[in-house]
Design a protein around this motif. Structure first.
Motif, PDB file in Angstrom:
ATOM      1  N   ARG A  79       0.789  -1.239   0.000  1.00 50.98           N
ATOM      2  CA  ARG A  79       0.000   0.000   0.000  1.00 50.98           C
ATOM      3  C   ARG A  79       0.821   1.289   0.000  1.00 50.98           C
ATOM      4  NH1 ARG A  79      -5.380  -1.014   1.351  1.00 50.98           N
ATOM      5  NH2 ARG A  79      -5.887  -3.106   0.605  1.00 50.98           N
ATOM      6  N   ARG A  80       1.955   1.324   0.685  1.00 49.15           N
ATOM      7  CA  ARG A  80       2.620   2.617   0.829  1.00 49.15           C
ATOM      8  C   ARG A  80       4.083   2.445   1.194  1.00 49.15           C
ATOM      9  NH1 ARG A  80       3.047   6.772   5.027  1.00 49.15           N
ATOM     10  NH2 ARG A  80       2.064   5.374   6.534  1.00 49.15           N
ATOM     11  N   PHE A  81       4.917   3.331   0.637  1.00 48.97           N
ATOM     12  CA  PHE A  81       6.295   3.449   1.116  1.00 48.97           C
ATOM     13  C   PHE A  81       6.716   4.910   1.053  1.00 48.97           C
ATOM     14  CE2 PHE A  81       6.979   2.488  -3.436  1.00 48.97           C
ATOM     15  CZ  PHE A  81       7.868   3.486  -3.811  1.00 48.97           C
ATOM     16  N   THR A  82       7.647   5.266   1.933  1.00 51.63           N
ATOM     17  CA  THR A  82       8.194   6.619   1.990  1.00 51.63           C
ATOM     18  C   THR A  82       9.699   6.522   2.015  1.00 51.63           C
ATOM     19  OG1 THR A  82       6.289   7.333   3.327  1.00 51.63           O
ATOM     20  CG2 THR A  82       8.189   8.815   3.238  1.00 51.63           C
ATOM     21  N   ILE A  83      10.347   7.355   1.211  1.00 44.79           N
ATOM     22  CA  ILE A  83      11.814   7.359   1.153  1.00 44.79           C
ATOM     23  C   ILE A  83      12.323   8.797   1.233  1.00 44.79           C
ATOM     24  CG2 ILE A  83      12.038   5.211  -0.171  1.00 44.79           C
ATOM     25  CD1 ILE A  83      12.223   6.885  -2.714  1.00 44.79           C
ATOM     26  N   SER A  84      13.519   8.967   1.807  1.00 41.56           N
ATOM     27  CA  SER A  84      14.191  10.253   1.659  1.00 41.56           C
ATOM     28  C   SER A  84      14.778  10.287   0.249  1.00 41.56           C
ATOM     29  CB  SER A  84      15.279  10.434   2.727  1.00 41.56           C
ATOM     30  OG  SER A  84      16.220   9.378   2.683  1.00 41.56           O
ATOM     31  N   TRP A  85      14.817  11.476  -0.330  1.00 42.70           N
ATOM     32  CA  TRP A  85      15.237  11.630  -1.735  1.00 42.70           C
ATOM     33  C   TRP A  85      16.334  12.680  -1.760  1.00 42.70           C
ATOM     34  CZ3 TRP A  85      13.633   9.101  -6.142  1.00 42.70           C
ATOM     35  CH2 TRP A  85      14.007   9.661  -7.365  1.00 42.70           C
ATOM     36  N   LEU A  86      17.582  12.226  -1.719  1.00 45.40           N
ATOM     37  CA  LEU A  86      18.715  13.124  -1.543  1.00 45.40           C
ATOM     38  C   LEU A  86      19.580  13.119  -2.797  1.00 45.40           C
ATOM     39  CD1 LEU A  86      19.618  12.002   2.087  1.00 45.40           C
ATOM     40  CD2 LEU A  86      18.003  13.784   1.346  1.00 45.40           C
ATOM     41  N   PHE A  87      19.832  14.332  -3.320  1.00 39.14           N
ATOM     42  CA  PHE A  87      20.599  14.463  -4.549  1.00 39.14           C
ATOM     43  C   PHE A  87      21.513  15.679  -4.442  1.00 39.14           C
ATOM     44  CE2 PHE A  87      21.202  16.013  -8.912  1.00 39.14           C
ATOM     45  CZ  PHE A  87      21.667  14.861  -9.522  1.00 39.14           C
ATOM     46  N   GLY A  88      22.777  15.491  -4.762  1.00 35.28           N
ATOM     47  CA  GLY A  88      23.734  16.593  -4.741  1.00 35.28           C
ATOM     48  C   GLY A  88      24.201  16.931  -3.340  1.00 35.28           C
ATOM     49  N   GLU A  89      25.020  17.973  -3.259  1.00 43.87           N
ATOM     50  CA  GLU A  89      25.547  18.413  -1.973  1.00 43.87           C
ATOM     51  C   GLU A  89      24.501  19.224  -1.217  1.00 43.87           C
ATOM     52  OE1 GLU A  89      29.157  20.537  -2.469  1.00 43.87           O
ATOM     53  OE2 GLU A  89      30.185  18.910  -3.546  1.00 43.87           O
ATOM     54  N   ASN A  90      24.444  19.008   0.085  1.00 43.63           N
ATOM     55  CA  ASN A  90      23.515  19.737   0.955  1.00 43.63           C
ATOM     56  C   ASN A  90      22.096  19.771   0.392  1.00 43.63           C
ATOM     57  OD1 ASN A  90      25.758  20.491   2.652  1.00 43.63           O
ATOM     58  ND2 ASN A  90      26.260  22.085   1.158  1.00 43.63           N
ATOM     59  N   PRO A  91      21.476  18.601   0.187  1.00 42.19           N
ATOM     60  CA  PRO A  91      20.173  18.570  -0.466  1.00 42.19           C
ATOM     61  C   PRO A  91      19.027  19.099   0.386  1.00 42.19           C
ATOM     62  CG  PRO A  91      20.790  16.383   0.295  1.00 42.19           C
ATOM     63  CD  PRO A  91      21.982  17.268   0.524  1.00 42.19           C
ATOM     64  N   GLY A  92      19.198  19.162   1.711  1.00 40.15           N
ATOM     65  CA  GLY A  92      18.095  19.603   2.555  1.00 40.15           C
ATOM     66  C   GLY A  92      17.014  18.537   2.642  1.00 40.15           C
ATOM     67  N   PHE A  93      15.864  18.930   3.183  1.00 37.23           N
ATOM     68  CA  PHE A  93      14.768  17.976   3.367  1.00 37.23           C
ATOM     69  C   PHE A  93      14.136  17.648   2.026  1.00 37.23           C
ATOM     70  CE2 PHE A  93      10.323  16.914   3.838  1.00 37.23           C
ATOM     71  CZ  PHE A  93      10.324  15.982   4.859  1.00 37.23           C
ATOM     72  N   SER A  94      13.971  16.343   1.766  1.00 30.67           N
ATOM     73  CA  SER A  94      13.298  15.900   0.537  1.00 30.67           C
ATOM     74  C   SER A  94      12.824  14.469   0.748  1.00 30.67           C
ATOM     75  CB  SER A  94      14.254  15.972  -0.663  1.00 30.67           C
ATOM     76  OG  SER A  94      13.604  15.597  -1.855  1.00 30.67           O
ATOM     77  N   GLU A  95      11.502  14.267   0.651  1.00 32.07           N
ATOM     78  CA  GLU A  95      10.923  12.941   0.834  1.00 32.07           C
ATOM     79  C   GLU A  95       9.901  12.653  -0.255  1.00 32.07           C
ATOM     80  OE1 GLU A  95      11.185  12.415   5.725  1.00 32.07           O
ATOM     81  OE2 GLU A  95       9.238  12.325   4.712  1.00 32.07           O
ATOM     82  N   VAL A  96       9.842  11.387  -0.647  1.00 28.74           N
ATOM     83  CA  VAL A  96       8.868  10.925  -1.633  1.00 28.74           C
ATOM     84  C   VAL A  96       8.012   9.850  -0.992  1.00 28.74           C
ATOM     85  CG1 VAL A  96       8.548   9.724  -3.834  1.00 28.74           C
ATOM     86  CG2 VAL A  96      10.339  11.463  -3.603  1.00 28.74           C
ATOM     87  N   GLU A  97       6.699   9.997  -1.119  1.00 26.77           N
ATOM     88  CA  GLU A  97       5.767   8.988  -0.622  1.00 26.77           C
ATOM     89  C   GLU A  97       4.934   8.465  -1.787  1.00 26.77           C
ATOM     90  OE1 GLU A  97       1.788   8.611   2.201  1.00 26.77           O
ATOM     91  OE2 GLU A  97       3.240  10.193   2.615  1.00 26.77           O
ATOM     92  N   VAL A  98       4.863   7.150  -1.916  1.00 25.36           N
ATOM     93  CA  VAL A  98       4.025   6.508  -2.928  1.00 25.36           C
ATOM     94  C   VAL A  98       2.940   5.725  -2.217  1.00 25.36           C
ATOM     95  CG1 VAL A  98       3.946   4.754  -4.750  1.00 25.36           C
ATOM     96  CG2 VAL A  98       5.843   6.381  -4.662  1.00 25.36           C
ATOM     97  N   SER A  99       1.675   5.995  -2.584  1.00 27.20           N
ATOM     98  CA  SER A  99       0.530   5.292  -2.001  1.00 27.20           C
ATOM     99  C   SER A  99      -0.240   4.592  -3.111  1.00 27.20           C
ATOM    100  CB  SER A  99      -0.392   6.267  -1.270  1.00 27.20           C
ATOM    101  OG  SER A  99       0.279   6.917  -0.219  1.00 27.20           O
ATOM    102  N   LEU A 100      -0.655   3.362  -2.851  1.00 26.28           N
ATOM    103  CA  LEU A 100      -1.426   2.567  -3.807  1.00 26.28           C
ATOM    104  C   LEU A 100      -2.736   2.159  -3.161  1.00 26.28           C
ATOM    105  CD1 LEU A 100       1.423   0.191  -5.085  1.00 26.28           C
ATOM    106  CD2 LEU A 100       0.777   2.442  -5.976  1.00 26.28           C
ATOM    107  N   THR A 101      -3.837   2.396  -3.854  1.00 27.71           N
ATOM    108  CA  THR A 101      -5.157   2.047  -3.349  1.00 27.71           C
ATOM    109  C   THR A 101      -5.856   1.162  -4.365  1.00 27.71           C
ATOM    110  OG1 THR A 101      -5.312   4.185  -2.212  1.00 27.71           O
ATOM    111  CG2 THR A 101      -7.361   2.929  -2.517  1.00 27.71           C
ATOM    112  N   PRO A 102      -6.248  -0.060  -3.984  1.00 28.06           N
ATOM    113  CA  PRO A 102      -6.931  -0.933  -4.942  1.00 28.06           C
ATOM    114  C   PRO A 102      -8.302  -0.390  -5.303  1.00 28.06           C
ATOM    115  CG  PRO A 102      -6.918  -1.932  -2.757  1.00 28.06           C
ATOM    116  CD  PRO A 102      -6.075  -0.706  -2.670  1.00 28.06           C
ATOM    117  N   GLU A 103      -8.630  -0.478  -6.590  1.00 30.14           N
ATOM    118  CA  GLU A 103      -9.949  -0.123  -7.099  1.00 30.14           C
ATOM    119  C   GLU A 103     -10.416  -1.262  -8.002  1.00 30.14           C
ATOM    120  OE1 GLU A 103      -9.723   3.724  -8.985  1.00 30.14           O
ATOM    121  OE2 GLU A 103      -9.852   4.776  -7.067  1.00 30.14           O
ATOM    122  N   GLY A 104     -10.882  -2.338  -7.384  1.00 30.16           N
ATOM    123  CA  GLY A 104     -11.214  -3.534  -8.149  1.00 30.16           C
ATOM    124  C   GLY A 104      -9.950  -4.140  -8.718  1.00 30.16           C
TER     125      GLY A 104
END
Length: 202
Positions: A79-104
């Motif tokens: 159903r769901r996962f969350t990851i930090s998304w860090l790119f380059g020097e001093n990327p700061g806060f960055s997160e990606v969340e993917v959610s999946l919901t079944p619809e039939g």
């Protein structure tokens, strides 16, 4: 598959605050377990996204070849996962969340990317810098789930469909920017910059 039709299948939204959040939401005609597997299995990720290495488990780390890396912060199969998304020097806060919901037999897919963005970068590119990239990712997943091959990334912007898709995505993110309070001048400027970056004239 009509590649241009894929643009209309996604809803795009921007929350413009101290941290910026871009959200894409669309329906895939595939069962949730299949979509989850496509998004988390390294062998399948390589075929439609990019090579991903690391300890792909809760608390583990990952690295996308030539791109971002980070930590797996939350994982709730399928159903769901969350990851930090860090790119380059001093990327700061960055997160990606993917959610999946079944619809039939289908799946509602939602991707939410929240980040601290330097003001000079945001002023130049707005949400399209991130949004167009994710639109291209969602297109790759759509093609994969239907058994189609991934387009050649280095030349996709030179094809008629590829150029139209990228420019259409850039315009769509301009509309999301406008809906979140962006001025007409800001929207016009950032759409032009993003379009030139992702689809430069040959």
């Amino acid at each position: 598959m009509d590649i241009l039709d894929e643009l209309t299948r996604a809803h795009r939204e921007l929350v413009d605050g101290k941290r910026k959040t871009v959200t894409l939401r669309r329906r895939y005609d595939a069962e949730v377990e299949d979509v989850w597997d496509a998004c988390t299995d390294p062998d399948r990720l390589r075929r439609w996204f990019a090579p991903v290495s690391g300890e792909l488990r809760l608390g583990g780390t990952y690295r996308i070849e030539g791109n971002a890396g980070g930590e797996i912060l939350h994982c709730e199969p399928p159903r769901r996962f969350t990851i930090s998304w860090l790119f380059g020097e001093n990327p700061g806060f960055s997160e990606v969340e993917v959610s999946l919901t079944p619809e039939g037999d289908a799946t509602l897919f939602e991707l939410r990317h929240t980040a601290e963005v330097p003001e000079e970068f945001w002023s130049q590119f707005g949400p399209g810098a991130t949004g167009v990239g994710w639109d291209l990712v969602l297109l790759g997943l759509a093609l994969h789930l239907t058994g189609a091959e991934k387009p050649e990334e280095s030349t996709f912007h030179l094809t008629d469909d590829g150029r139209a898709y990228i420019l259409g995505s850039s315009q769509a993110w301009g509309e999301a920017h406008r809906a979140a309070g962006g001025t007409p001048a800001e929207v016009e400027s950032t759409v032009a910059a993003v379009s030139s970056f992702y689809a430069p004239q040959p």
